[in-house]
Design a protein around this motif. Structure first.
Motif, PDB file in Angstrom:
ATOM      1  N   PHE A  82     -24.795   8.371  32.527  1.00 53.13           N
ATOM      2  CA  PHE A  82     -26.162   8.862  32.340  1.00 53.13           C
ATOM      3  C   PHE A  82     -26.205   9.942  31.261  1.00 53.13           C
ATOM      4  O   PHE A  82     -27.140   9.994  30.458  1.00 53.13           O
ATOM      5  CB  PHE A  82     -26.716   9.404  33.657  1.00 53.13           C
ATOM      6  CG  PHE A  82     -28.172   9.766  33.590  1.00 53.13           C
ATOM      7  CD1 PHE A  82     -29.135   8.813  33.279  1.00 53.13           C
ATOM      8  CD2 PHE A  82     -28.590  11.065  33.827  1.00 53.13           C
ATOM      9  CE1 PHE A  82     -30.484   9.152  33.209  1.00 53.13           C
ATOM     10  CE2 PHE A  82     -29.926  11.409  33.770  1.00 53.13           C
ATOM     11  CZ  PHE A  82     -30.873  10.442  33.452  1.00 53.13           C
ATOM     12  N   ASP A  83     -25.185  10.813  31.229  1.00 56.05           N
ATOM     13  CA  ASP A  83     -25.100  11.811  30.157  1.00 56.05           C
ATOM     14  C   ASP A  83     -25.031  11.137  28.789  1.00 56.05           C
ATOM     15  O   ASP A  83     -25.699  11.560  27.837  1.00 56.05           O
ATOM     16  CB  ASP A  83     -23.867  12.697  30.351  1.00 56.05           C
ATOM     17  CG  ASP A  83     -24.094  13.794  31.380  1.00 56.05           C
ATOM     18  OD1 ASP A  83     -25.253  14.002  31.771  1.00 56.05           O
ATOM     19  OD2 ASP A  83     -23.107  14.433  31.782  1.00 56.05           O
ATOM     20  N   VAL A  84     -24.205  10.104  28.698  1.00 54.35           N
ATOM     21  CA  VAL A  84     -24.069   9.386  27.421  1.00 54.35           C
ATOM     22  C   VAL A  84     -25.383   8.715  27.050  1.00 54.35           C
ATOM     23  O   VAL A  84     -25.809   8.731  25.881  1.00 54.35           O
ATOM     24  CB  VAL A  84     -22.932   8.344  27.511  1.00 54.35           C
ATOM     25  CG1 VAL A  84     -22.886   7.489  26.244  1.00 54.35           C
ATOM     26  CG2 VAL A  84     -21.590   9.031  27.738  1.00 54.35           C
ATOM     27  N   TYR A  85     -26.048   8.141  28.041  1.00 53.08           N
ATOM     28  CA  TYR A  85     -27.324   7.454  27.787  1.00 53.08           C
ATOM     29  C   TYR A  85     -28.364   8.434  27.253  1.00 53.08           C
ATOM     30  O   TYR A  85     -29.077   8.144  26.276  1.00 53.08           O
ATOM     31  CB  TYR A  85     -27.815   6.801  29.078  1.00 53.08           C
ATOM     32  CG  TYR A  85     -29.088   6.016  28.915  1.00 53.08           C
ATOM     33  CD1 TYR A  85     -29.104   4.796  28.242  1.00 53.08           C
ATOM     34  CD2 TYR A  85     -30.292   6.490  29.439  1.00 53.08           C
ATOM     35  CE1 TYR A  85     -30.282   4.076  28.090  1.00 53.08           C
ATOM     36  CE2 TYR A  85     -31.466   5.783  29.297  1.00 53.08           C
ATOM     37  CZ  TYR A  85     -31.453   4.575  28.614  1.00 53.08           C
ATOM     38  OH  TYR A  85     -32.618   3.864  28.466  1.00 53.08           O
ATOM     39  N   LEU A  86     -28.452   9.610  27.872  1.00 52.74           N
ATOM     40  CA  LEU A  86     -29.399  10.622  27.393  1.00 52.74           C
ATOM     41  C   LEU A  86     -29.038  11.092  25.989  1.00 52.74           C
ATOM     42  O   LEU A  86     -29.921  11.347  25.167  1.00 52.74           O
ATOM     43  CB  LEU A  86     -29.427  11.814  28.351  1.00 52.74           C
ATOM     44  CG  LEU A  86     -30.034  11.586  29.737  1.00 52.74           C
ATOM     45  CD1 LEU A  86     -29.985  12.867  30.558  1.00 52.74           C
ATOM     46  CD2 LEU A  86     -31.470  11.088  29.644  1.00 52.74           C
TER      47      LEU A  86
END
Length: 439
Positions: free
Chosen positions: A82-86
């Motif tokens: 999710f961090d990478v996606y954001l």
């Protein structure tokens, strides 16, 4: 699911081609679909308290997974993805902003609210030219040492850099003509300490922060400013302290630099804060821009009558229906972020505050024409005839309202002690109360 990977192709490139995002950079063993990540992204924007843990529990339930150790591992992997996606979304937005020439300094502040900032050709000058509010909130704390291994730096256009804030750390105390104040844990003083008045006594008590809080939390809250329509303008992190003057001064300095002259700012202690600004290094800037500070409508009723006549929105020209309690509405929503960031790393603390405020601004943008215009038109249509009829019946004019306010203000200015009649009346009431208790 089988994934076709070319000989010279990274695993994550192959995964992203089929709309999957790996949870590690080199040899991912778990991948999350972009659709799932976007679903959680939209949930998190609208329900900030819905944590990664809750989302992973839902996913495990849907796939009938009951193994606790697997759940814990999946929670960590999902958080990474999710961090990478954001981060991908932010980079895409940066590219779009550059292409659209929206990457200039303060572009967001100058364009996020078209109702405040966009002027038509030959549009009459309004006084005040714009209205905003500022205030601090202690709900969005972060425990000291949380996520200390995470050294990533999150950047956001909302945040005023700490270096810009610390310029004002001792600013007011070093100005001539100000009384000495006692420095607290973080250094600096509160606006109420700098300009002590009867109006600020209750505020200073409510703003007191204990030593235990300072020791436990590194970030003890946030200080924001928002335009009259609720769009977030600036964000300052409060570090190991309560609501200090340096946070308000840094915010005011930024507002003056970006928005210019003839503005009005609502602050719960706007009356004493005006004196704080007068004693600060931005005094000349504030006066040359004709910037005024007043108290918010709800907080203003806790101030004395003399103060209200000078600083309450009810007695100010050009404010209309605005109560300038915008920050209280902002905090009412942002408090939902608090449960999931108290023990987060600084990176995640700021990332999820930024995510919440992005959605908040988006929602306010959609509501720009839905309430104030309708309410104002209804009041004009319904009450204007009644007011004109009353003025005619009482043989009064608009000038009389202004004169009555001035007369009351002048009376309170010259009132140094209670009149004998008031003392006798209060003594009589107290006697009646004592008699009622005795009976």
């Amino acid at each position: 699911m089988s994934v076709q990977q070319a000989a010279d192709e990274l695993a994550n490139v192959s995964l992203i081609n089929i709309r999957l995002l790996g949870c590690s950079p080199i040899q991912p063993k778990i991948a999350v679909s972009l659709q799932c990540l976007e679903l959680y992204h939209q949930i998190r924007r609208r329900k900030p308290s819905f944590s990664v843990q809750a989302m992973v529990k839902v996913l495990c339930a849907l796939h009938n997974i009951c193994n606790h150790s697997y759940f814990q591992a999946l929670q960590d992997q999902f958080a990474i993805a999710f961090d990478v996606y954001l981060d991908i979304l932010r980079h895409v937005q940066e590219l779009a902003n550059t292409a659209l020439k929206r990457d200039t300094p303060h572009w967001r502040m100058l364009h996020s609210c078209p109702a405040c900032n966009h002027k038509q050709e030959n549009e009459p000058t309004l006084i005040p030219a714009r209205m905003d509010s500022m205030d601090g909130n202690s709900s969005l704390k972060r425990v000291d040492g949380s996520g200390h291994a995470d050294e990533r730096i999150f950047t956001t256009s909302y945040l005023i850099h700490p270096d810009e804030v610390d310029i004002f750390k001792d600013d007011v105390r070093l100005r001539p003509g100000t009384r000495a104040v006692t420095s607290n844990t973080s250094g600096g003083a509160s606006p109420a300490d700098i300009s002590e008045t009867a109006c600020t006594d209750n505020w200073r008590t409510a703003n007191t922060i204990s030593d235990n809080t300072v020791k436990v939390f590194e970030q003890t809250g946030i200080f924001i400013s928002a335009c009259r329509h609720g769009m977030i303008q600036t964000l300052v992190k409060m570090r190991r302290s309560g609501e200090l003057a340096k946070y308000a001064l840094a915010t005011t300095n930024k507002v003056l630099d970006v928005y210019g002259s003839n503005g009005v700012t609502g602050y719960d202690i706007g009356c004493s804060y005006q004196k704080t600004v007068d004693a600060s290094s931005i005094s000349v800037k504030a006066h040359s821009n004709h910037h005024r500070f007043i108290v918010n409508s709800f907080h203003g009723h806790a101030h004395n009558c003399h103060c209200q006549l000078r600083f309450h929105p009810l007695y100010q020209h050009g404010l209309g229906l605005k109560d300038l309690e915008t920050c209280e509405r902002v905090f009412s929503a942002s408090n939902a972020v608090a449960p999931v960031i108290h023990h987060a790393s600084y990176f995640h603390w700021l990332q999820f505050i930024d995510l919440h405020f992005q959605q908040w601004d988006s929602d306010r943008y959609l509501e720009l024409s839905m309430f104030y215009n309708i309410q104002a038109l209804a009041i004009i249509d319904d009450l204007s005839p009644a007011v004109e009829e009353l003025k005619l019946a009482l043989n009064i004019s608009d000038e009389d309202f202004e004169r009555w306010n001035m007369e009351e203000f002048e009376f309170l200015e010259t009132l140094t002690e209670e009149t004998d009649e008031d003392v006798e009346a209060m003594t009589y009431v107290e006697a009646l109360q004592s008699l009622a208790k005795a009976e």
